[in-house]
Design an enzyme around this catalytic site. Structure first.
Site, PDB file in Angstrom:
ATOM      1  NE  ARG A  15       6.804   1.963   6.335  1.00  0.00           N
ATOM      2  CZ  ARG A  15       5.961   2.689   7.055  1.00  0.00           C
ATOM      3  NH1 ARG A  15       6.421   3.613   7.870  1.00  0.00           N
ATOM      4  NH2 ARG A  15       4.668   2.504   6.986  1.00  0.00           N
ATOM      5  N   PRO A  16       9.699  -1.725   1.730  1.00  0.00           N
ATOM      6  CG  PRO A  16       9.664  -4.012   1.267  1.00  0.00           C
ATOM      7  CD  PRO A  16       9.716  -3.025   2.407  1.00  0.00           C
TER       8      PRO A  16
ATOM      9  CG  ASP B 268       8.306  -6.130  -2.888  1.00  0.00           C
ATOM     10  OD1 ASP B 268       8.203  -5.438  -1.863  1.00  0.00           O
ATOM     11  OD2 ASP B 268       8.052  -7.350  -2.894  1.00  0.00           O
TER      12      ASP B 268
ATOM     13  CB  ILE C 253       4.210  -5.778  11.117  1.00  0.00           C
ATOM     14  CG1 ILE C 253       2.947  -6.500  11.614  1.00  0.00           C
ATOM     15  CG2 ILE C 253       3.954  -5.039   9.799  1.00  0.00           C
ATOM     16  CD1 ILE C 253       2.290  -7.440  10.637  1.00  0.00           C
TER      17      ILE C 253
ATOM     18  CE  LYS D 190      -0.624   8.765  10.813  1.00  0.00           C
ATOM     19  NZ  LYS D 190       0.154   8.115   9.748  1.00  0.00           N
ATOM     20  CG  ASN D 191      -2.496   5.112   9.106  1.00  0.00           C
ATOM     21  OD1 ASN D 191      -1.909   6.170   8.869  1.00  0.00           O
ATOM     22  ND2 ASN D 191      -1.978   4.165   9.872  1.00  0.00           N
TER      23      ASN D 191
ATOM     24  NE  ARG E  73       4.503  11.384  10.221  1.00  0.00           N
ATOM     25  CZ  ARG E  73       4.685  10.076  10.408  1.00  0.00           C
ATOM     26  NH1 ARG E  73       5.642   9.630  11.172  1.00  0.00           N
ATOM     27  NH2 ARG E  73       3.899   9.205   9.808  1.00  0.00           N
TER      28      ARG E  73
ATOM     29  NE  ARG F 133       6.919   4.476   4.160  1.00  0.00           N
ATOM     30  CZ  ARG F 133       7.676   3.889   3.254  1.00  0.00           C
ATOM     31  NH1 ARG F 133       8.927   4.255   3.097  1.00  0.00           N
ATOM     32  NH2 ARG F 133       7.194   2.920   2.505  1.00  0.00           N
TER      33      ARG F 133
ATOM     34  CG  ASP G   5       0.595   1.518  13.278  1.00  0.00           C
ATOM     35  OD1 ASP G   5       1.774   1.161  13.108  1.00  0.00           O
ATOM     36  OD2 ASP G   5      -0.110   1.974  12.359  1.00  0.00           O
TER      37      ASP G   5
END
Ligand code: UD1
Length: 430
Positions: free
Chosen positions: A129-130, A132, A336, A22-23, A407, A100, A314
Site C-alpha cells: 500500500r504505497p 507514491d 489489485i 464506509k469508503n 471496522r 489508514r 473487496d
C-alpha cells in the site's frame, strides 16, 4: 477480544438494511476540512473506522456534533463537522496506524492551510500500500514534500498550482486526495487514469455542491478548475456496495432469499452478473436488490478482480467462499493487491478445496460440505468470508479477531439474526 459464534445450516430469509458506504464516508468527512463553514453528512454508518477518523479530526480542532436519524427505515448517524480554525496540522502515528484512510487529511489540509504532517501509514495485511501517487502528484502541484521520522511533511507557499497529472495506477485513495487538493488550487488540474469507483462520484457531487468546479465524473479523466473558497454543505452519502455484495453472497450460499434494502444495483453490476452465472436469481427493484437462491444449484464461476467497473477486490474473499460450496471449479484472480488470499488457509481448515498459484490466482473446487472450526483472519473482508463459511458449515464456527468486522460491517450480528442466522457475539469478558 470479542469473538463471533455461528452454528451453520440456516437458510437466510428477509430484509437486510444496507448502511452508508464506509469508503465514501471516510474521504467525505475529510473534505469537510476544505471549508471553515459547517458540513453536515447524513447516512454515516456506525463503524469503528468512523470513530477512529472522528478522533483524528477532534485532535485537529474540528467541532463534531453527532445525532441519530432514521433514513429509509434504517437508523443512521448525521454528523456535523466544523473546523473554523484547526488547532493542529499533524496526523499522528497512533491515529494513522489504526486507520489508514486517515491519509485523506493530507490533500485538504495542505490545500487550505499550506502545511501538513502525516504519519506514513505503512503496509498492511493485504499488501504494501504505497503512497507514491499521492505524494508525487502534490509535488507536481508545487508542494515541497519531505519524509522525516516516519512522517510526510508537506508545505506549500501560497496556493497549490494546477497541473496535468497522470496516475500509474487508478488509485482510489490518490484520486480522492488529489481531487480534494485540486479544488482549492490555483488554475486547472487534470487527473489522467483517475479511479472511477462510485465512492469518487459521491465525493465529486459533494465537492461541487460546496462550490468546486469538476468535470469528468465517472470517467478516468477528471478536470478540476480551482476556486479560492469552498462553503458548507449538507450531503447524504451513498449506500455501501461492498456490504450489499457481501449479504448477497450470504443469501446465495445459504440457499435463502434476501432483500437488500437501499442497495444500489448500478454500483454492483459485475458482481451481480457473476451471481446470476452461479445460478442465483437476482431481481432489481427501485429501492433494493432481491437475491433468491432457494432453487439454485450453484455453479463455480471465474472471478478476476479489477478497477471499477470490474469485479471489486473487496468482494473477492466473499465470492471465493461461495465458490467453495459451488459445483465445479472456479479460477479466482486477484489483480489489485499482492497478498489477498489470507482467507484461503482458514477456508481450507473448514474443508474447502483450494489451490493457490503464485500470489495472484487460486483454483477453487467446490465441495459438498464445509465443517465448522475456530478461524481467524487478518483483514475485514476476509473475516466476512469466514462468517459466510460458518453459516453453511456443519457445527459451531468461532470467528476470532472480530475487531476487523467492526471496522466495516455495521451491527453485523443483528442484521444476520434478523434474517434467521444462528449467530452471536461472545464478549471478551464472557
Ligand atoms: C481503497 C479501499 C480498499 C480497496 C481499494 C481498491 C478505502 C478506504 N479503501 O483502498 O478497500 O481494496 O481501494 O479498490 O477506500 N497504489 C500505488 N501507489 C499509490 C496508491 C496506490 O501503487 O500511491 C496501488 C496499490 O498498491 C494498489 C492499487 O494502486 O495495487 C490500488 O490501490 P488504491 O486504489 O489506492 O487503494 P486504497 O485507496 O488504499
Amino acid at each position: 477480544m470479542d469473538k463471533i459464534k455461528i452454528i451453520g445450516g440456516n437458510s437466510l430469509f428477509g430484509k437486510v438494511y444496507i448502511s452508508g458506504a464506509k469508503n465514501t464516508a471516510l474521504p467525505i468527512i475529510c473534505a469537510s476540512l476544505l471549508t471553515d463553514e459547517p458540513v453536515t453528512i447524513k447516512n454515516i454508518p456506525f463503524l469503528s473506522d468512523i470513530k477512529s477518523l472522528n478522533s483524528l479530526l477532534l485532535q485537529l480542532g474540528t467541532d463534531i456534533v453527532e445525532k441519530q436519524e432514521i433514513l429509509n427505515g434504517h437508523n443512521t448517524q448525521t454528523i456535523t463537522y466544523h473546523t473554523p480554525k484547526p488547532t493542529s496540522l499533524i496526523a499522528p502515528y497512533d491515529y494513522v496506524r489504526k486507520m489508514r484512510a486517515s491519509y485523506y487529511v493530507l490533500g485538504p489540509l495542505l490545500a487550505k492551510y499550506g502545511h501538513v504532517e502525516l504519519s506514513l501509514p505503512g503496509g498492511c495485511a493485504i499488501g504494501a500500500r504505497p503512497m507514491d501517487i499521492h505524494l508525487s502528484s502534490l509535488e507536481q502541484m508545487g508542494a515541497n514534500i519531505e519524509i522525516k521520522n516516519g512522517y510526510v511533511v508537506a508545505d506549500i507557499k501560497g496556493r497549490l498550482q494546477g497541473a496535468r497529472i497522470s496516475f500509474h495506477s487508478a488509485s482510489v485513495g490518490a484520486t480522492c486526495n488529489i481531487l480534494m487538493a485540486a479544488t482549492l488550487a490555483q488554475g486547472t488540474t487534470v487527473i489522467e487514469n483517475a479511479a472511477k469507483e462510485p465512492e469518487i462520484g459521491d465525493l465529486i457531487d459533494m465537492l461541487i455542491t460546496m462550490g468546486a468546479y469538476i468535470e469528468g465524473k465517472n470517467t478516468s479523466t477528471l478536470t478540476i478548475h480551482g476556486v479560492e473558497k469552498l462553503h458548507g454543505v449538507t450531503h447524504q452519502i451513498i449506500n455501501d456496495r461492498i456490504e450489499a455484495g457481501s449479504y448477497a453472497v450470504a443469501a446465495a450460499m445459504t440457499h435463502g432469499r434476501l432483500e437488500l434494502v437501499n442497495a444500489n444495483a448500478e454500483h454492483l453490476q459485475t458482481p451481480l452478473d457473476i451471481l446470476r452465472k452461479t445460478g442465483v436469481n437476482v431481481e432489481i427493484t427501485p429501492n433494493s436488490i432481491i437475491v433468491d437462491a432457494q432453487n439454485a444449484e450453484l455453479k463455480g464461476v471465474d472471478i478476476y478482480t479489477d478497477y471499477y467497473p470490474g469485479f471489486p477486490t473487496d468482494l473477492q474473499a466473499q465470492f471465493m467462499a461461495l465458490m467453495c460450496v459451488s459445483q465445479g471449479a472456479a479460477l479466482v484472480t486477484e489483480s489489485i493487491w499482492e497478498n489477498r488470499f489470507m482467507h484461503v488457509p482458514e477456508l481450507m481448515r473448514m474443508g474447502a478445496n483450494i489451490n493457490v498459484h503464485g500470489h495472484a490466482s487460486a483454483i477453487v473446487r467446490g465441495v459438498e460440505k464445509l465443517s465448522a472450526a475456530p478461524v481467524m483472519s487478518t483483514d475485514l473482508r476476509a473475516s466476512f468470508a469466514l462468517i459466510l463459511a460458518g453459516l453453511v458449515a456443519e457445527g459451531e464456527t468461532i470467528v476470532n479477531r472480530v475487531y476487523h468486522l467492526d471496522r466495516g460491517y455495521e451491527t453485523l450480528e443483528e442484521k444476520f439474526k434478523a434474517v434467521g442466522a444462528n449467530i452471536e457475539r461472545i464478549k471478551e469478558s464472557d
